[in-house]
Scaffold this active site. Structure first.
Site, mmCIF file in Angstrom:
data_model
loop_
_atom_site.group_PDB
_atom_site.id
_atom_site.type_symbol
_atom_site.label_atom_id
_atom_site.label_comp_id
_atom_site.label_asym_id
_atom_site.label_seq_id
_atom_site.Cartn_x
_atom_site.Cartn_y
_atom_site.Cartn_z
ATOM 1 N N ARG A 246 45.947 45.773 43.723
ATOM 2 C CA ARG A 246 46.281 45.820 42.289
ATOM 3 C C ARG A 246 46.781 47.214 41.886
ATOM 4 N NH1 ARG A 246 45.253 41.509 43.542
ATOM 5 N NH2 ARG A 246 44.050 39.905 42.477
ATOM 6 N N SER B 1 41.441 38.365 35.722
ATOM 7 C CA SER B 1 40.331 39.261 36.074
ATOM 8 C C SER B 1 40.429 40.552 35.266
ATOM 9 C CB SER B 1 40.385 39.636 37.554
ATOM 10 O OG SER B 1 40.346 38.493 38.352
ATOM 11 N N GLU C 7 40.914 46.308 36.053
ATOM 12 C CA GLU C 7 42.224 45.991 36.614
ATOM 13 C C GLU C 7 43.259 46.215 35.508
ATOM 14 O OE1 GLU C 7 42.268 42.175 38.862
ATOM 15 O OE2 GLU C 7 44.257 41.993 37.950
HETATM 16 N N1 EPU Z 1 32.008 33.941 41.547
HETATM 17 C C1 EPU Z 1 30.839 33.536 40.980
HETATM 18 N N2 EPU Z 1 30.766 33.515 39.612
HETATM 19 C C2 EPU Z 1 31.804 33.873 38.809
HETATM 20 C C3 EPU Z 1 33.001 34.310 39.416
HETATM 21 C C4 EPU Z 1 33.090 34.332 40.795
HETATM 22 O O1 EPU Z 1 29.887 33.211 41.649
HETATM 23 O O2 EPU Z 1 31.638 33.837 37.603
HETATM 24 C C5 EPU Z 1 32.102 33.936 43.017
HETATM 25 C C6 EPU Z 1 32.980 32.791 43.512
HETATM 26 O O3 EPU Z 1 32.248 31.626 43.660
HETATM 27 C C7 EPU Z 1 33.470 33.342 44.829
HETATM 28 C C8 EPU Z 1 33.552 34.832 44.588
HETATM 29 O O4 EPU Z 1 32.733 35.113 43.468
HETATM 30 O O5 EPU Z 1 32.537 33.087 45.829
HETATM 31 C C9 EPU Z 1 34.965 35.298 44.331
HETATM 32 O O6 EPU Z 1 35.491 34.623 43.190
HETATM 33 P P1 EPU Z 1 36.989 34.044 43.119
HETATM 34 O O7 EPU Z 1 37.309 33.329 44.358
HETATM 35 O O8 EPU Z 1 37.146 33.342 41.838
HETATM 36 O O9 EPU Z 1 37.874 35.278 43.158
HETATM 37 P P2 EPU Z 1 37.710 36.682 42.486
HETATM 38 O O10 EPU Z 1 37.347 37.654 43.534
HETATM 39 O O11 EPU Z 1 36.865 36.602 41.274
HETATM 40 C C10 EPU Z 1 40.187 37.346 42.901
HETATM 41 C C11 EPU Z 1 41.268 37.957 42.075
HETATM 42 C C12 EPU Z 1 41.936 36.928 41.212
HETATM 43 C C13 EPU Z 1 42.491 35.854 42.107
HETATM 44 C C14 EPU Z 1 41.344 35.246 42.916
HETATM 45 C C15 EPU Z 1 41.844 34.257 43.920
HETATM 46 C C16 EPU Z 1 40.543 40.222 41.699
HETATM 47 C C17 EPU Z 1 39.902 41.175 40.767
HETATM 48 N N3 EPU Z 1 40.675 38.980 41.248
HETATM 49 O O12 EPU Z 1 39.196 36.900 41.981
HETATM 50 O O13 EPU Z 1 43.020 37.551 40.578
HETATM 51 O O14 EPU Z 1 43.122 34.844 41.355
HETATM 52 O O15 EPU Z 1 40.673 36.286 43.672
HETATM 53 O O16 EPU Z 1 42.555 34.929 44.908
HETATM 54 O O17 EPU Z 1 40.939 40.613 42.793
HETATM 55 C C18 EPU Z 1 43.644 38.661 38.622
HETATM 56 O O18 EPU Z 1 43.778 39.644 39.343
HETATM 57 O O19 EPU Z 1 43.872 38.673 37.366
HETATM 58 C C19 EPU Z 1 43.166 37.453 39.221
HETATM 59 C C20 EPU Z 1 42.876 36.358 38.506
#
Ligand code: EPU
Length: 353
Positions: A167, A245, A348
């Site tokens: 990012r 995010s 972010e």
């Molecule tokens: N999780 C929870 N509770 C929550 C949120 C997440 O338990 O409220 C757990 C999920 O179950 C999962 C882990 O945390 O095991 C990771 O969550 P998720 O797969 O939703 O991905 P993320 O790490 O929260 C990142 C990116 C997103 C992108 C997704 C999918 C960042 C900061 N965010 O989110 O990007 O869509 O992976 O690749 O890197 C963005 O940057 O705006 C964005 C939406």
């Protein structure tokens, strides 16, 4: 090109924060931009200029922006250079990101399908190095074309010179406010069912494809599935203000990780937080999971601001929250992460004050 005064930026940022721009100008063509550079306002506000590309990664923290907001409306035609296996596409900065992805898939191309449904414009994609489900846009960017405000000349920044990181890019660093992006050139591939190897192993994507019984996904399957996942997890940005995010996933050293794990166990003895080694030194942890399972922020709301019920990492504006209110809420979360878990979580989103 007309310079307007005291314009509300509510419709120009995806969080729908009301902030009045002292001066505002919408640029439709490259000629408009050159005209702007000759204007009195440009000279006067040179040190206080905000370029907007859909406002999908900014938080306006004050009720007024005492400067000049330049809204980039340069659509630009897509220029395509076709090679045997790949295609170079140059797209205008103001193109809606998601419709650009859709069109690429409709034309039998692939390479950016995992990035469907990310709000914002083409011009903002390299700045933030947008990423999702195992894909980062930086890998598909050949070059970025724009106006260098220092040298006063148009310039191409090559992929290598963009210094893409998680990012992150040079446009958030030393070239911040110095480079006005007008076009981005992407490298995409021609879809061939025999050789297409999608990145479909990301947890929720793999699960959803399996549920649908799709074993050999096409780019169309990928965008349909990812659109559904995102619609379920992230709010409809036409109804509530959001960016996706708000915070980045946290990156810890081995030592910090051990301290963090110990603190988590004191709060939640049975909880394990998944973690991903980046290299020998650093470990990435999902901040969303921490905010949800350790600190209980998922679905937590304070007046007009809160963390989404289905995704704790996503801060939403439920109504008329000011930038200050959102900033205050975000700072509170950061402080709690620091005080209780010993971790620094970085936004972010870019703060504009
Ligand atoms: N999780 C929870 N509770 C929550 C949120 C997440 O338990 O409220 C757990 C999920 O179950 C999962 C882990 O945390 O095991 C990771 O969550 P998720 O797969 O939703 O991905 P993320 O790490 O929260 C990142 C990116 C997103 C992108 C997704 C999918 C960042 C900061 N965010 O989110 O990007 O869509 O992976 O690749 O890197 C963005 O940057 O705006 C964005 C939406």
């Amino acid at each position: 090109m007309e310079i307007q005064h005291n314009i509300s930026l509510k419709e120009y940022n995806t969080f729908h924060v009301d902030c009045k721009a002292k001066q505002f100008v919408s640029i439709e063509t490259a000629a408009d931009f050159l005209k702007l550079l000759q204007s009195r306002e440009w000279v006067h506000y040179k040190e206080r200029i905000l370029f907007l590309w859909g406002g999908s990664n900014i938080l306006l923290t004050s009720p007024t922006f005492d400067g000049l907001v330049v809204c980039n409306n340069i659509l630009g035609k897509e220029i395509v250079t076709d090679h045997e296996h790949e295609v170079f596409i140059k797209a205008g900065a103001w193109e809606e990101w998601s419709s650009f992805v859709e069109r690429a898939i409709d034309h039998g191309l692939y390479g950016i399908e995992n990035l469907i449904s990310i709000p914002g414009k083409v011009g903002a994609a390299p700045i933030q190095n947008i990423g999702a489900y195992g894909t980062e846009i930086g890998n598909a960017i050949v070059s970025v074309w724009g106006y260098n405000l220092e040298t006063k000349e148009y310039e191409t920044i090559s992929h290598k010179e963009c210094f893409f990181g998680y990012r992150d890019s040079i446009f958030k660093g030393i070239r911040k406010d110095e480079f006005f992006i007008t076009d981005v050139t992407f490298r995409l591939q021609h879809f061939d069912p025999d050789t297409y190897a999608p990145i479909s192993n990301y947890g929720s994507v793999a699960e959803e494809l399996a549920k649908k019984g799709i074993t050999k996904p096409t780019p169309r399957h990928m965008i349909d599935t990812i659109t559904e996942i995102r619609a379920e997890k992230l709010p409809d940005r036409h109804k509530v203000g959001t960016w996706g995010s708000f915070f980045k996933n946290a990156v810890l050293t081995q030592e910090e990780f051990e301290d963090f794990t110990e603190r988590v166990h004191r709060i939640k003895p049975d909880l394990t937080i998944e973690h991903y080694p980046i290299n020998e030194e650093f470990i990435k942890i999902p901040t969303g999971r921490v905010l949800d399972h350790v600190l209980g922020y998922r679905g937590h709301r304070e007046w007009n601001v809160g963390c989404r019920e289905k995704q704790a990492l996503c801060i939403v504006n439920y109504g008329w929250a000011s930038g200050q209110e959102i900033l205050h809420f975000a700072r509170k979360i950061q402080k709690e992460c620091h005080d209780k878990l010993g971790i620094a979580i970085e936004p972010e989103v870019n703060f504009i004050g």
